[in-house]
Design a protein around this motif. Structure first.
Motif, mmCIF file in Angstrom:
data_model
loop_
_atom_site.group_PDB
_atom_site.id
_atom_site.type_symbol
_atom_site.label_atom_id
_atom_site.label_comp_id
_atom_site.label_asym_id
_atom_site.label_seq_id
_atom_site.Cartn_x
_atom_site.Cartn_y
_atom_site.Cartn_z
ATOM 1 N N LYS A 11 -21.736 23.548 51.488
ATOM 2 C CA LYS A 11 -21.252 23.842 53.248
ATOM 3 C C LYS A 11 -20.386 24.730 53.915
ATOM 4 O O LYS A 11 -20.257 25.344 54.978
ATOM 5 N N ASN A 12 -19.176 24.562 53.618
ATOM 6 C CA ASN A 12 -18.268 24.607 53.395
ATOM 7 C C ASN A 12 -17.637 26.629 53.785
ATOM 8 O O ASN A 12 -17.871 27.391 54.374
ATOM 9 N N VAL A 13 -18.502 26.735 52.312
ATOM 10 C CA VAL A 13 -18.434 27.390 51.515
ATOM 11 C C VAL A 13 -19.554 28.767 53.113
ATOM 12 O O VAL A 13 -18.998 29.972 53.869
ATOM 13 N N LEU A 14 -20.344 27.936 53.016
ATOM 14 C CA LEU A 14 -21.163 28.910 54.288
ATOM 15 C C LEU A 14 -20.601 28.620 55.661
ATOM 16 O O LEU A 14 -20.791 29.407 56.278
ATOM 17 N N LEU A 15 -19.883 27.389 55.444
ATOM 18 C CA LEU A 15 -19.822 27.636 57.330
ATOM 19 C C LEU A 15 -18.194 29.021 57.179
ATOM 20 O O LEU A 15 -18.190 30.336 58.854
ATOM 21 N N ALA A 65 -17.479 34.716 45.186
ATOM 22 C CA ALA A 65 -16.454 33.354 43.575
ATOM 23 C C ALA A 65 -15.028 33.630 44.703
ATOM 24 O O ALA A 65 -14.391 31.939 44.922
ATOM 25 N N ASN A 66 -14.613 33.935 45.729
ATOM 26 C CA ASN A 66 -13.390 34.140 46.573
ATOM 27 C C ASN A 66 -13.496 32.903 47.404
ATOM 28 O O ASN A 66 -12.491 32.372 47.421
ATOM 29 N N LEU A 67 -14.541 32.519 47.874
ATOM 30 C CA LEU A 67 -14.356 31.763 49.326
ATOM 31 C C LEU A 67 -14.502 30.081 47.980
ATOM 32 O O LEU A 67 -14.088 29.221 48.753
ATOM 33 N N LEU A 68 -15.449 30.282 47.423
ATOM 34 C CA LEU A 68 -15.527 28.802 46.463
ATOM 35 C C LEU A 68 -13.963 29.050 46.135
ATOM 36 O O LEU A 68 -14.017 27.121 46.363
ATOM 37 N N PHE A 71 -11.689 26.303 47.925
ATOM 38 C CA PHE A 71 -12.315 24.867 47.573
ATOM 39 C C PHE A 71 -12.113 24.023 46.205
ATOM 40 O O PHE A 71 -11.730 22.486 45.944
ATOM 41 N N LEU A 72 -11.830 25.274 45.107
ATOM 42 C CA LEU A 72 -12.418 24.785 43.675
ATOM 43 C C LEU A 72 -11.633 25.565 43.163
ATOM 44 O O LEU A 72 -12.151 26.562 43.032
ATOM 45 N N ASN A 73 -10.743 25.420 42.430
ATOM 46 C CA ASN A 73 -9.168 26.668 42.657
ATOM 47 C C ASN A 73 -8.885 27.513 40.924
ATOM 48 O O ASN A 73 -9.008 28.444 40.809
ATOM 49 N N GLU A 74 -10.049 26.138 40.523
ATOM 50 C CA GLU A 74 -10.521 27.031 39.335
ATOM 51 C C GLU A 74 -11.702 27.969 38.905
ATOM 52 O O GLU A 74 -11.883 28.231 37.360
ATOM 53 N N ILE A 75 -12.678 28.273 40.374
ATOM 54 C CA ILE A 75 -13.380 29.165 39.698
ATOM 55 C C ILE A 75 -13.344 30.726 39.193
ATOM 56 O O ILE A 75 -11.754 31.707 40.039
ATOM 57 N N ARG A 115 -14.917 41.168 56.936
ATOM 58 C CA ARG A 115 -15.060 41.346 55.410
ATOM 59 C C ARG A 115 -13.802 40.166 54.727
ATOM 60 O O ARG A 115 -12.746 40.730 55.349
ATOM 61 N N ALA A 116 -14.303 39.578 54.183
ATOM 62 C CA ALA A 116 -13.314 39.142 52.989
ATOM 63 C C ALA A 116 -12.253 39.846 52.358
ATOM 64 O O ALA A 116 -12.847 41.055 52.208
ATOM 65 N N LYS A 117 -11.499 39.968 53.047
ATOM 66 C CA LYS A 117 -10.791 40.931 52.429
ATOM 67 C C LYS A 117 -10.183 40.983 51.060
ATOM 68 O O LYS A 117 -10.245 42.137 50.812
ATOM 69 N N MET A 118 -10.651 40.302 50.068
ATOM 70 C CA MET A 118 -10.949 40.130 48.753
ATOM 71 C C MET A 118 -9.665 41.078 48.146
ATOM 72 O O MET A 118 -9.696 41.769 47.231
#
Ligand code: ADP
Ligand code: MG
Length: 477
Positions: A11-15, A65-68, A71-75, A115-118
């Motif tokens: 949900k946070n990622v989609l937000l 992947a960046n957004l996740l 919230f989850l460092n290991e991704i 856009r995400a800076k990536m």
């Protein structure tokens, strides 16, 4: 931070995503999706259809992947898994997209297109844009138009800082420069994960320099870039007229070059045509290997489409691919765009793309698209006569002239006759009445129907389109 469960994370990622992409896109592509699990540093995302999987894989993989990771460092990666059960509205794992918008307070109008800076931070504060791992040297389709560029890139990837330094790739928009540059970067990293590979679009690189100049720490800037093993600057034509930036770039270039580290540059023009750049910079660019990418010919275009189908795991009829390859004559990006549109549209309507659906779509996409032949234009070409047209058509289709203008109903004659009428109408602007008389006293409505039929058929019949254009060319039209 308190532990979040998968649903909350998603949900946070989609937000976050709702702040970056259009509302309609979010609804179309993320409805009925869920974060299913995390396994071996990979986030497994459930999607309702194969099509959503392909689309997300192609368009959103890096961003997700960046957004996740927030919230989850290991991704490290994301994977998509089709689970048709997700399409049920009462599937407890999915998020109600409408609620996302209520919570984020982003209305469609205000949706920012940020856009995400990536970007990734490398050693000592050096920043690189994230390179797309999909760009590889293997999946770059090689044809006569880009063979040398591809070979040079392979050589550099295998031996960075060697004989081809700098490597300068130039060519028009959408012809694969960025693909090649990032493919080299990816390959160098594959061979040596510790290599410091920096990829920057020139605008981004210019920003870095301007910032350093502003902060009066260009010395520090230069020493930072000495740590780089491979510097890739994309679209350097944008350095034009940026005097201070060019001076700084010149020094950075020399530092990297003298340390036998690799430089890779791209531009829309060869170095000698980059008139707005300082001579000394231009001559540096021209010191190594210069290669170009040209717009690929029909065969290569078709091979690219086949390759993209394999990548997206879709099957499309050969005639449809041939039609797209034949008609797209701008860039490879457009080629890929048309293909994706065709897939998207067909999937939404739950059918396979057909010659007709793709032709219609292409006409809509770009009215001007090389379908000039479709125009029942009023060309005032008086140099040609009705006789000329009949002769050329008769020769082209190998149908005797006498038969063409007769009442004969032989199958082999009907279509050439219709083409003939169509050309006389569209190119010589003769009235239906007049054409009817020339063709054995036919009724004007018969002629009209014949012309309409050809106009319609030209929209999807590639063969006919080819025939008509060849005939026109032969008549010098
Ligand atoms: P440029 O940087 O020259 O404007 P890109 O590298 O962005 O062009 O290419 C546009 C799209 O076309 C990319 O998706 C790229 O993968 C694809 N593409 C271009 N040329 C090829 C090729 N020869 N084989 C496979 N894909 C290609
Ligand atoms: Mg590019």
């Amino acid at each position: 931070m308190k532990e979040m469960d998968n649903k909350e994370i998603w949900k946070n990622v989609l937000l976050e995503l709702s702040k970056q992409i259009k509302k309609s896109d979010l609804i179309t592509w993320f409805k009925n999706t869920a974060l299913l699990k995390v396994q071996d540093n990979t986030a497994i995302i459930g999607v309702p259809t194969v099509f959503t999987r392909d689309w997300l894989n192609n368009k959103y993989e890096l961003e997700l992947a960046n957004l996740l990771r927030k919230f989850l460092n290991e991704i490290e990666a994301v994977q998509f898994e089709v689970s048709t059960a997700l399409a049920n509205s009462d599937d407890g794992r999915t998020i109600d997209i409408k609620k996302i918008f209520e919570e984020s307070g982003v209305s469609d109008k205000r949706a920012r297109k940020v856009r995400a800076k990536m970007e990734v931070r490398l050693v000592e504060g050096i920043t690189s844009k994230l390179m797309n791992p999909k760009y590889t040297l293997e999946n770059f389709v090689v044809g006569p138009e880009n063979r040398l560029a591809h070979a040079a890139c392979s050589a550099v990837a295998g031996h960075p800082g060697g004989a081809y330094n700098p490597l300068f790739v130039y060519g028009g928009v959408g012809l694969g420069k960025t693909h090649l540059l990032q493919a080299v970067g990816n390959e160098i990293l594959n061979n040596d994960p510790n290599a410091v590979v920096v990829y920057l679009p020139s605008e981004r690189f210019i920003n870095e320099i301007v910032e350093a100049i502003g902060k009066r720490n260009t010395i520090e800037f230069r020493s930072r870039y000495r740590k780089v093993d491979c510097l890739i600057v994309d679209d350097i034509q944008f350095l034009a007229h940026k005097e201070m930036t060019q001076v700084e770039f010149f020094h950075t270039f020399n530092d990297i070059f003298e340390a036998h580290k690799q430089l890779i540059l791209s531009s829309d023009r060869p170095p000698k045509e980059l008139n707005e750049l300082h001579d000394r910079l231009r001559s540096r660019f021209a010191m190594g290997m210069i290669v170009d990418v040209q717009f690929p010919g029909y065969e290569t275009r078709l091979a690219i489409l086949q390759q993209k189908c394999r990548e997206h795991q879709v099957l499309i009829a050969a005639e449809v691919l041939e039609y797209i390859a034949y008609n797209v004559r701008e860039s490879v990006r457009e080629l890929e765009g048309v293909l994706l549109q065709a897939i998207a549209q067909a999937q939404l309507e739950n059918r396979v793309p057909t010659l007709k659906s793709v032709a219609d779509m292409m006409v809509k996409l770009d009215k001007k698209m090389k379908h000039e032949e479709l125009d029942v234009g009023v060309s005032a070409s008086t140099a040609k006569t009705v006789d000329d047209v009949i002769n050329v058509v008769s020769e082209y289709y190998r149908v005797p002239r006498s038969e063409l203008v007769s009442e004969a109903r032989r199958k082999e004659v009907i279509m050439p006759r219709q083409v003939c009428m169509y050309l006389i109408r569209s190119e010589l602007n003769q009235s239906f009445e007049r054409i009817g008389k020339d063709f054995g006293g036919k009724n004007h409505t018969t002629v009209m129907h014949a012309c309409e039929k050809i106009v319609k058929q030209l929209k999807y019949d590639q063969r006919l389109l080819k025939d008509v254009s060849v005939i026109k060319r032969e008549m010098g039209l």
